[in-house]
Structure formats: structure tokens, C-alpha cells
Design a protein around this motif. Structure first.
Motif: not given
Length: 122
Positions: A77-90
Motif C-alpha cells: 500500500x505505501x508503495x502504491x501511494x508514493x509511486x508517483x513521487x518515485x517517478x518524479x524523482x527518476x
């Protein structure tokens, strides 16, 4: 933290714990022995089993497997919630691959559980 601080914390915890036990013994009342309270609750019916009745290991296995797979889902669940932030940071590709490895291990464990017939009650 120096060693003196650690010793002080241990002594403080021991003294404070002993103080709380002393206060509880002085302020609390003595419980009267009631044999009915030590019997298992069976909706008012007398107990039909001995106290040394063995519980099947399958109950424990089912509970442990439920907890194991439930915790794995909670990690997703936390991975799914914060995945967009990981994409934004590369770092999205690395995080996606690591989660796919995690899910692969999860699915392998699920297939192993089914193949080993861990949840069958026969």
C-alpha cells in the motif's frame, strides 16, 4: 549516549517499575477466589472437553499464513501511494522492478502454499 546515561535509565526504569508495583499492591484490593471464573466460557453450558485438549496445528498454520500474507499486502500500500513521487524523482523504474521482485516472491509463496496443501483440512 555515555554509559552512565544508559545505567541511569536502567536504574530509573527498575525503581519506577518497583514503585508502580508497590502502589498497585497498596491501592488494589485482594481478589476473592471464585472457581467459576476459572472455567472456560461456554454460553452457560458445562464444559465438555478436558483442559488438555489438543488444538490442531492447522489452525495455527492458517493464522500464521494469514498474518504473513496480510503483512505483505500492507507493504504494497505505501508503495502504491508514493509511486508517483518515485517517478518524479527518476527512480520509478528501480522501485517498480524491486516491487515486481517482491510480488514474484509473494506469488511463489502463494503457489508453494497451495501446492503443499497447507490450507486443506482433510
Amino acid at each position: 549516549m555515555p554509559l552512565g546515561g544508559i545505567i541511569f535509565i536502567f536504574i530509573f526504569i527498575a525503581v519506577f517499575g518497583a514503585f508502580l508495583l508497590w502502589v498497585a499492591s497498596k491501592t488494589g484490593g485482594k481478589a476473592k477466589y471464585n472457581p467459576v471464573k476459572f472455567e472456560p466460557y461456554e454460553c452457560g453450558l458445562p464444559s465438555q472437553y478436558k483442559k488438555d485438549t489438543k488444538v490442531s496445528v492447522k489452525y495455527y498454520l492458517t493464522a500464521i499464513l494469514f498474518i504473513l500474507f496480510d503483512i505483505e499486502i500492507i507493504f504494497m500500500y505505501p508503495w502504491a501511494v508514493s509511486f508517483r513521487e518515485f517517478i518524479a524523482t527518476g527512480t520509478g523504474a528501480f522501485v517498480l522492478i524491486s516491487m515486481m521482485v517482491f510480488i514474484a516472491i509473494f506469488i511463489y509463496g502463494l503457489f508453494w502454499e497451495v501446492k503443499s496443501k497447507a490450507l486443506e483440512w482433510d
